[in-house]
Design a protein around this motif. Structure first.
Motif, PDB file in Angstrom:
ATOM      1  N   ASP A   1       3.352  -8.773  -6.572  1.00 16.64           N
ATOM      2  CA  ASP A   1       4.123  -9.692  -7.548  1.00 16.64           C
ATOM      3  C   ASP A   1       4.030  -9.375  -9.256  1.00 16.64           C
ATOM      4  O   ASP A   1       4.648  -9.943  -9.992  1.00 16.64           O
ATOM      5  CB  ASP A   1       3.988 -11.473  -7.409  1.00 16.64           C
ATOM      6  CG  ASP A   1       2.226 -11.765  -7.994  1.00 16.64           C
ATOM      7  OD1 ASP A   1       1.864 -10.860  -7.314  1.00 16.64           O
ATOM      8  OD2 ASP A   1       1.816 -12.525  -9.113  1.00 16.64           O
ATOM      9  N   GLU A   2       3.253  -8.819  -9.027  1.00 13.36           N
ATOM     10  CA  GLU A   2       2.821  -7.265 -10.442  1.00 13.36           C
ATOM     11  C   GLU A   2       4.209  -6.617 -10.376  1.00 13.36           C
ATOM     12  O   GLU A   2       3.782  -5.900 -10.646  1.00 13.36           O
ATOM     13  CB  GLU A   2       1.907  -7.380 -11.284  1.00 13.36           C
ATOM     14  CG  GLU A   2       0.357  -8.755 -10.824  1.00 13.36           C
ATOM     15  CD  GLU A   2      -0.736  -8.323 -11.499  1.00 13.36           C
ATOM     16  OE1 GLU A   2      -0.412  -7.590 -12.291  1.00 13.36           O
ATOM     17  OE2 GLU A   2      -1.838  -8.719 -10.608  1.00 13.36           O
ATOM     18  N   ALA A   3       4.949  -6.988 -11.644  1.00 16.52           N
ATOM     19  CA  ALA A   3       5.607  -6.003 -12.097  1.00 16.52           C
ATOM     20  C   ALA A   3       5.643  -4.181 -11.692  1.00 16.52           C
ATOM     21  O   ALA A   3       5.885  -3.215 -11.704  1.00 16.52           O
ATOM     22  CB  ALA A   3       6.936  -6.046 -12.817  1.00 16.52           C
ATOM     23  N   ALA A   4       4.637  -3.861 -13.142  1.00 23.54           N
ATOM     24  CA  ALA A   4       3.847  -3.181 -13.477  1.00 23.54           C
ATOM     25  C   ALA A   4       3.065  -2.152 -11.978  1.00 23.54           C
ATOM     26  O   ALA A   4       3.210  -1.319 -11.336  1.00 23.54           O
ATOM     27  CB  ALA A   4       2.959  -2.951 -14.387  1.00 23.54           C
ATOM     28  N   ILE A   5       2.017  -3.097 -11.831  1.00 20.30           N
ATOM     29  CA  ILE A   5       1.326  -2.652 -10.334  1.00 20.30           C
ATOM     30  C   ILE A   5       2.385  -2.230  -9.270  1.00 20.30           C
ATOM     31  O   ILE A   5       2.577  -1.475  -8.566  1.00 20.30           O
ATOM     32  CB  ILE A   5       0.492  -3.561  -9.757  1.00 20.30           C
ATOM     33  CG1 ILE A   5      -0.932  -3.521 -11.128  1.00 20.30           C
ATOM     34  CG2 ILE A   5      -0.628  -2.576  -8.098  1.00 20.30           C
ATOM     35  CD1 ILE A   5      -2.013  -4.629 -10.653  1.00 20.30           C
ATOM     36  N   ARG A   6       3.732  -3.095  -9.393  1.00 18.09           N
ATOM     37  CA  ARG A   6       4.411  -2.747  -7.961  1.00 18.09           C
ATOM     38  C   ARG A   6       5.073  -1.485  -7.978  1.00 18.09           C
ATOM     39  O   ARG A   6       5.742  -0.441  -6.800  1.00 18.09           O
ATOM     40  CB  ARG A   6       5.508  -3.456  -7.729  1.00 18.09           C
ATOM     41  CG  ARG A   6       6.622  -3.525  -6.402  1.00 18.09           C
ATOM     42  CD  ARG A   6       7.538  -4.898  -5.945  1.00 18.09           C
ATOM     43  NE  ARG A   6       8.242  -5.465  -7.194  1.00 18.09           N
ATOM     44  CZ  ARG A   6       7.830  -6.244  -8.644  1.00 18.09           C
ATOM     45  NH1 ARG A   6       7.120  -7.043  -8.215  1.00 18.09           N
ATOM     46  NH2 ARG A   6       9.104  -5.983  -9.381  1.00 18.09           N
ATOM     47  N   ARG A   7       5.467  -0.861  -9.621  1.00 12.24           N
ATOM     48  CA  ARG A   7       6.203   0.273  -9.664  1.00 12.24           C
ATOM     49  C   ARG A   7       5.177   1.523 -10.024  1.00 12.24           C
ATOM     50  O   ARG A   7       5.622   2.436  -8.650  1.00 12.24           O
ATOM     51  CB  ARG A   7       6.494  -0.164 -11.248  1.00 12.24           C
ATOM     52  CG  ARG A   7       7.873  -0.578 -11.246  1.00 12.24           C
ATOM     53  CD  ARG A   7       8.387  -0.332 -12.701  1.00 12.24           C
ATOM     54  NE  ARG A   7       7.662  -0.598 -13.860  1.00 12.24           N
ATOM     55  CZ  ARG A   7       7.595  -2.126 -14.619  1.00 12.24           C
ATOM     56  NH1 ARG A   7       8.503  -3.233 -14.069  1.00 12.24           N
ATOM     57  NH2 ARG A   7       6.677  -2.180 -15.602  1.00 12.24           N
TER      58      ARG A   7
ATOM     59  N   ASP B   1       7.077   0.840   9.474  1.00  9.62           N
ATOM     60  CA  ASP B   1       5.547   1.398   9.674  1.00  9.62           C
ATOM     61  C   ASP B   1       4.388   1.003   9.394  1.00  9.62           C
ATOM     62  O   ASP B   1       3.019   0.967   9.416  1.00  9.62           O
ATOM     63  CB  ASP B   1       5.691   3.243   9.527  1.00  9.62           C
ATOM     64  CG  ASP B   1       7.029   2.894  10.397  1.00  9.62           C
ATOM     65  OD1 ASP B   1       6.466   3.374  11.503  1.00  9.62           O
ATOM     66  OD2 ASP B   1       7.992   4.223   9.791  1.00  9.62           O
ATOM     67  N   LEU B   2       4.326   0.115   8.197  1.00 12.52           N
ATOM     68  CA  LEU B   2       3.224  -0.110   6.677  1.00 12.52           C
ATOM     69  C   LEU B   2       3.861  -0.973   5.314  1.00 12.52           C
ATOM     70  O   LEU B   2       4.579  -0.831   5.533  1.00 12.52           O
ATOM     71  CB  LEU B   2       2.561   1.365   6.438  1.00 12.52           C
ATOM     72  CG  LEU B   2       1.313   0.840   5.548  1.00 12.52           C
ATOM     73  CD1 LEU B   2       0.470   0.535   6.140  1.00 12.52           C
ATOM     74  CD2 LEU B   2       1.118   2.112   4.916  1.00 12.52           C
ATOM     75  N   VAL B   3       2.818  -2.121   5.531  1.00  7.96           N
ATOM     76  CA  VAL B   3       2.864  -3.129   4.350  1.00  7.96           C
ATOM     77  C   VAL B   3       1.986  -2.985   3.787  1.00  7.96           C
ATOM     78  O   VAL B   3       0.387  -2.869   3.789  1.00  7.96           O
ATOM     79  CB  VAL B   3       2.948  -4.804   4.834  1.00  7.96           C
ATOM     80  CG1 VAL B   3       3.443  -5.371   4.022  1.00  7.96           C
ATOM     81  CG2 VAL B   3       4.830  -4.709   5.887  1.00  7.96           C
ATOM     82  N   LEU B   4       1.811  -2.797   2.404  1.00  8.71           N
ATOM     83  CA  LEU B   4       0.612  -3.197   1.378  1.00  8.71           C
ATOM     84  C   LEU B   4       1.450  -4.626   0.817  1.00  8.71           C
ATOM     85  O   LEU B   4       2.302  -4.464   0.079  1.00  8.71           O
ATOM     86  CB  LEU B   4       0.695  -2.070   0.429  1.00  8.71           C
ATOM     87  CG  LEU B   4       0.416  -0.410   0.549  1.00  8.71           C
ATOM     88  CD1 LEU B   4       1.502   0.035   1.550  1.00  8.71           C
ATOM     89  CD2 LEU B   4       0.479  -0.010  -0.387  1.00  8.71           C
ATOM     90  N   CYS B   5       0.132  -4.947   1.552  1.00  9.04           N
ATOM     91  CA  CYS B   5       0.739  -7.040   0.688  1.00  9.04           C
ATOM     92  C   CYS B   5      -0.722  -6.904  -0.502  1.00  9.04           C
ATOM     93  O   CYS B   5      -1.736  -7.564   0.579  1.00  9.04           O
ATOM     94  CB  CYS B   5       0.454  -7.433   1.287  1.00  9.04           C
ATOM     95  SG  CYS B   5       0.765  -9.237   1.553  1.00  9.04           S
ATOM     96  N   ASP B   6      -0.322  -7.917  -1.908  1.00 10.29           N
ATOM     97  CA  ASP B   6      -0.946  -8.453  -2.787  1.00 10.29           C
ATOM     98  C   ASP B   6      -1.485  -9.863  -1.820  1.00 10.29           C
ATOM     99  O   ASP B   6      -0.896 -10.049  -1.273  1.00 10.29           O
ATOM    100  CB  ASP B   6      -0.306  -8.737  -4.050  1.00 10.29           C
ATOM    101  CG  ASP B   6      -1.425  -9.004  -4.858  1.00 10.29           C
ATOM    102  OD1 ASP B   6      -2.578  -8.608  -4.615  1.00 10.29           O
ATOM    103  OD2 ASP B   6      -0.942  -9.871  -6.108  1.00 10.29           O
ATOM    104  N   ILE B   7      -3.407  -9.764  -2.289  1.00  2.23           N
ATOM    105  CA  ILE B   7      -3.348 -11.344  -1.956  1.00  2.23           C
ATOM    106  C   ILE B   7      -2.920 -12.408  -2.497  1.00  2.23           C
ATOM    107  O   ILE B   7      -2.520 -13.410  -2.172  1.00  2.23           O
ATOM    108  CB  ILE B   7      -4.902 -11.019  -1.726  1.00  2.23           C
ATOM    109  CG1 ILE B   7      -4.954 -10.479  -0.864  1.00  2.23           C
ATOM    110  CG2 ILE B   7      -5.559 -12.449  -1.506  1.00  2.23           C
ATOM    111  CD1 ILE B   7      -6.811 -10.023  -0.613  1.00  2.23           C
ATOM    112  N   LYS B   8      -3.377 -12.468  -4.262  1.00  2.00           N
ATOM    113  CA  LYS B   8      -2.592 -13.479  -5.300  1.00  2.00           C
ATOM    114  C   LYS B   8      -1.795 -13.795  -5.554  1.00  2.00           C
ATOM    115  O   LYS B   8      -1.238 -12.435  -5.895  1.00  2.00           O
ATOM    116  CB  LYS B   8      -3.208 -13.576  -6.021  1.00  2.00           C
ATOM    117  CG  LYS B   8      -5.031 -13.965  -5.251  1.00  2.00           C
ATOM    118  CD  LYS B   8      -5.954 -14.607  -6.808  1.00  2.00           C
ATOM    119  CE  LYS B   8      -7.306 -15.144  -6.381  1.00  2.00           C
ATOM    120  NZ  LYS B   8      -7.952 -16.397  -7.636  1.00  2.00           N
ATOM    121  N   MET B   9      -0.394 -14.350  -4.552  1.00  2.00           N
ATOM    122  CA  MET B   9       1.252 -14.060  -5.136  1.00  2.00           C
ATOM    123  C   MET B   9       1.511 -15.360  -5.482  1.00  2.00           C
ATOM    124  O   MET B   9       0.859 -16.681  -4.702  1.00  2.00           O
ATOM    125  CB  MET B   9       1.649 -13.840  -4.204  1.00  2.00           C
ATOM    126  CG  MET B   9       1.439 -11.859  -4.032  1.00  2.00           C
ATOM    127  SD  MET B   9       2.733 -10.607  -2.650  1.00  2.00           S
ATOM    128  CE  MET B   9       2.105 -11.515  -1.527  1.00  2.00           C
TER     129      MET B   9
END
Length: 395
Positions: free
Chosen positions: A17-23, A57-65
């Protein structure tokens, strides 16, 4: 470089959910390899919708959203597509939760801000693991021929129909029937046709394990729990996490082990022998027995509450004497399989030979029939005839 590695693009989904980290994550992964295609979702709800619609093939997923946190996304995704590896992204205060997600099936976790080398190494390892899972799934489809259900009788038709209906659910199944009828085969088919088919199928023969060791075998133990416990050891329930455990001959299980199995079914948690620490497990239980469990309950040998927990769906496998119409198909099936195992030409059976075999009293059921077919193939004529049956198949 193999051609398949050039052509195949690994699809990675980043849910953050954090755009900066996602980018940052998208940039790092996109620049790392031209075989990665990276997509993004800005919250858990959009992430799980993407998982439903697309194959990743893979998902990177934040915990707190917001809307749907990472733990909920992981649990939902594992029900939809259990083979997808998840790497959880944790803030400093989320480490305990991140560790717990490993028990729920996450491949690994990385901390914010992500260390470049650790991130890329974890991604590569997760993708390698996914490839192995896919290869294993293909192999299992080939292996599943060993557990093919052969027969067109009404009795077998009923069993096949039950399996088709119950396999996609997580309902527990109790399989009953005499020895040698194929109860293990039914258990394999329930697993193969389930959403857990890409995970482990763990078999436990309760009759073959001494009563004093059955609890350790099922639930594991900690170092020092008993004399020979020289190190911590995981049990079969942990090995079957996210998959299926098949408790064969459950009627022979000790009452103390039955109590622990009951708790595992009720609470989805177990504890290793010698430990009071709970371990959450997500396991489907399929059980089988040749005993009359209701009689065992009356005699005080089996817990009634456990019986009702196990017998959500009852599958009664008939004796071979009750499905004689299937014997010609079974003979043909075994003849082909045995020829393949021996590296020889497939032998045929004459109509009179088959008719004689249909008249036999098959007290050993399908297991006995297979042994007789193998004996006739080895000792009989090029076409196994009635004389061969009379000579070599006699009891």
């Amino acid at each position: 470089m193999p051609i398949q590695n050039i052509e195949y693009m690994s699809r990675i989904l980043v849910i953050e959910d954090e755009a900066a980290i996602r980018r940052v994550l998208v940039k790092i992964l996109s620049e790392e390899s031209d075989t990665y295609t990276v997509e993004e979702a800005e919250d858990g709800l959009k992430g799980i919708e993407a998982v439903k619609k697309e194959d990743y093939d893979l998902v990177l997923c934040d915990i707190k959203m917001p809307k749907m946190d990472g733990v909920e996304v992981l649990e939902a995704a594992k029900k939809i597509k259990p083979e997808i590896p998840f790497i959880m992204i944790s803030g400093h205060g989320d480490l305990d939760t991140a560790v717990n997600t490993m028990r729920l099936g996450a491949f690994d976790y990385i901390s914010k801000p992500p260390d470049l080398n650790r991130l890329l190494t974890t991604v590569r390892n997760a993708l390698d693991r996914k490839e192995l899972v896919v290869e294993n799934k293909i192999l299992k489809k080939k292996v599943s021929k060993n557990y093919e259900m052969v027969g067109e009788s009404d009795a077998i038709g009923v069993i096949k129909d039950i399996i088709e209906k119950v396999a996609p659910t997580d309902a527990r199944v109790l399989i009953t029937g005499p020895n040698g009828t194929g109860k293990e085969l039914v258990a394999h088919w329930v697993h193969e046709k389930s959403q857990r088919s890409s995970a482990a199928f763990i078999e436990v023969n309760c009759a073959a394990i001494p009563s004093e060791l059955i609890e350790s075998e099922l639930f594991g133990h900690v170092k020092g729990a008993f004399t020979s416990a020289v190190k911590d050891r995981a049990g079969k329930f942990e090995a079957a996490n996210n998959g299926t455990i098949f408790l064969d001959e459950i009627g022979d299980m000790s009452l103390s082990a039955q109590a622990k199995v009951l708790r595992a079914l009720q609470e989805s948690k177990i504890s290793r022998v010698g430990s009071d620490k709970d371990i959450k497990v997500n396991v489907r239980v399929v059980a089988a027995t040749n005993k009359n469990l209701k009689k065992e309950i009356e005699d005080g040998n089996f817990r009634e509450d456990l019986y009702h927990r196990l017998a959500v769906i009852l599958v009664k496998v008939p004796a071979l004497n009750d499905r004689r119409d299937d014997i010609p198909l079974l003979i043909k099936h075994f003849a082909s399989k045995i020829a393949s195992e021996h590296g020889t030409a497939v032998k045929t059976f004459s109509d009179k030979a088959i008719a004689l075999l249909q008249e036999y009293d098959w007290t050993g059921n399908i297991r006995e029939l297979r042994n007789v077919v193998e004996r006739l193939i080895i000792l009989g004529n090029t076409e196994v005839d009635a004389a061969d049956v009379k000579l070599f198949a006699s009891k």
